[in-house]
Design an enzyme around this catalytic site. Structure first.
Site, PDB file in Angstrom:
ATOM      1  N   ASP A 254      20.838 -13.581  32.932  1.00 13.99           N
ATOM      2  CA  ASP A 254      21.948 -13.363  32.009  1.00 13.99           C
ATOM      3  C   ASP A 254      21.664 -12.234  31.027  1.00 13.99           C
ATOM      4  OD1 ASP A 254      24.014 -15.212  32.539  1.00 13.99           O
ATOM      5  OD2 ASP A 254      22.975 -16.829  31.490  1.00 13.99           O
TER       6      ASP A 254
ATOM      7  N   GLU B 160      29.112 -12.469  30.772  1.00 14.72           N
ATOM      8  CA  GLU B 160      30.286 -13.307  30.543  1.00 14.72           C
ATOM      9  C   GLU B 160      31.471 -12.463  30.092  1.00 14.72           C
ATOM     10  OE1 GLU B 160      29.525 -16.395  27.697  1.00 14.72           O
ATOM     11  OE2 GLU B 160      27.793 -17.183  28.785  1.00 14.72           O
TER      12      GLU B 160
ATOM     13  N   SER C 257      21.127 -20.277  28.891  1.00 18.17           N
ATOM     14  CA  SER C 257      21.037 -21.690  28.534  1.00 18.17           C
ATOM     15  C   SER C 257      19.620 -22.038  28.085  1.00 18.17           C
ATOM     16  CB  SER C 257      21.435 -22.565  29.729  1.00 18.17           C
ATOM     17  OG  SER C 257      20.706 -22.198  30.881  1.00 18.17           O
TER      18      SER C 257
ATOM     19  N   GLU D 165      33.022 -21.595  35.378  1.00 18.40           N
ATOM     20  CA  GLU D 165      32.480 -22.744  34.658  1.00 18.40           C
ATOM     21  C   GLU D 165      33.592 -23.570  34.028  1.00 18.40           C
ATOM     22  OE1 GLU D 165      29.147 -21.882  32.133  1.00 18.40           O
ATOM     23  OE2 GLU D 165      29.134 -23.888  31.240  1.00 18.40           O
TER      24      GLU D 165
ATOM     25  N   LYS E 101      23.928 -11.013  35.092  1.00 17.56           N
ATOM     26  CA  LYS E 101      25.178 -11.748  34.918  1.00 17.56           C
ATOM     27  C   LYS E 101      25.683 -11.503  33.505  1.00 17.56           C
ATOM     28  CE  LYS E 101      25.394 -16.509  34.739  1.00 17.56           C
ATOM     29  NZ  LYS E 101      26.021 -16.768  33.418  1.00 17.56           N
TER      30      LYS E 101
HETATM   31  O1  KIV Z   1      22.992 -19.912  31.200  1.00 19.12           O
HETATM   32  C1  KIV Z   1      23.225 -20.599  32.211  1.00 19.12           C
HETATM   33  O2  KIV Z   1      22.459 -21.491  32.599  1.00 19.12           O
HETATM   34  C2  KIV Z   1      24.442 -20.311  32.959  1.00 19.12           C
HETATM   35  C3  KIV Z   1      24.813 -21.208  34.095  1.00 19.12           C
HETATM   36  C4  KIV Z   1      25.053 -22.594  33.645  1.00 19.12           C
HETATM   37  C5  KIV Z   1      25.951 -20.672  34.882  1.00 19.12           C
HETATM   38  O3  KIV Z   1      25.097 -19.359  32.655  1.00 19.12           O
HETATM   39 NA    NA Z   2      24.518 -18.333  30.740  1.00 20.84          NA
END
Ligand code: KIV
Ligand code: NA
Length: 273
Positions: A88, A119, A46, A186, A117
């Protein structure tokens, strides 16, 4: 406080203590969140939107994720922080192969991440298993997966129809079996998130716009401080505006931790679908 570890997070889940997670992109905000008692900090892609001014997360590069992970990690290290740090894997950095996923994860680990993390549903299970077998803790991410916003057709509620809900549940179970220790849910209905949480034996669910039935919550730090230029999504609460003026930013972060732990946030009548 003692360092947060995979084992302490598992114990926390087992005793029913909610996990508070917040995004962090730089040293100062990361350490402030840590000192406010955040269990986990997420260097989320994000950052492409809130820091880089992009219109989606898809163009964010692995180099950029490394840069921000190093910044947050240094802040924690120099300030004696103890939160669990996850980052991420950005779009395209794990899609080619399990080997590509591991090589990308390694760069984030070297930058200071303790968990990565990624997706996606069932197709990512082979990447998850490959990483976990080789010692990289993994958090999965289901429901609204912003990296595929162009396929989903917008930032909207997911898992609304029965078939989509069943698929999400099956994906969560497959990812747990592949070794994921956490899964972000989410923008899914609260009832579905609750069902997924109950179906998983040890994988912790972290909700965002997914109601109060998950094992923990995550928010984008800019959103929960009201540092946004657009409209706030319904699931967000502005903790800086909400009676924490004296405590400032640190107070707002502490109020978020307290509200997650006490179950006051999210309130399903206000923040859920
Ligand atoms: O990139 C991010 O901030 C996220 C969260 C909102 C879960 O993946
Ligand atoms: Na993210």
């Amino acid at each position: 406080r003692p360092a947060v570890t995979l084992a302490s997070l598992a114990a926390q889940r087992a005793r029913g203590e909610k996990i508070a997670m917040l995004t962090a992109y730089d040293a100062t905000f990361g350490l402030l969140a840590d000192r406010a008692g955040m269990d986990c900090l997420l260097v989320g892609d994000s950052l492409g939107m809130v820091c880089q001014g992009l219109t989606s997360t898809t163009p964010v590069s692995l180099d950029t994720m490394v840069y921000h992970t190093e910044s947050v990690s240094r802040g924690l290290r120099h300030g004696g922080g103890s939160a669990w740090l996850l980052t991420d894997l950005p779009f395209g950095s794990y899609h080619l192969s399990r080997e590509q996923a591991l090589a990308s994860a390694l760069r984030l680990i070297q930058a200071g991440a303790q968990m990565i993390k990624l997706e996606g549903g069932g197709w990512t299970a082979e990447m998850v298993a490959f990483l976990v077998e080789r010692g990289v803790p993994v958090c999965a991410h289901l429901g609204l997966t912003p990296q595929t916003v162009h396929v989903l057709g917008g930032y909207r509620l997911q898992g609304r129809e029965d078939a989509a809900a069943q698929k999400l549940l099956n994906d969560a179970i497959a990812l747990e079996q592949a070794g994921a220790a956490m899964v972000v849910l989410e923008m899914v209905p609260a009832a579905l998130a609750r069902q997924v949480t109950a179906a998983l034996a040890h994988c912790a669910t972290i909700g965002i716009g997914a109601g109060s039935g998950t094992d923990g919550q995550v928010l984008v730090v800019h959103d929960m401080l009201g540092a946004t230029t657009g409209r706030l999504p319904r699931f967000v609460r502005n903790f800086l505006a909400d009676g924490n003026h004296e405590g400032g930013i640190a107070g707002a972060m502490a109020a978020y931790v307290a509200a997650v732990k006490s179950g006051q946030y999210p309130d399903d009548s206000l923040h859920a679908w």
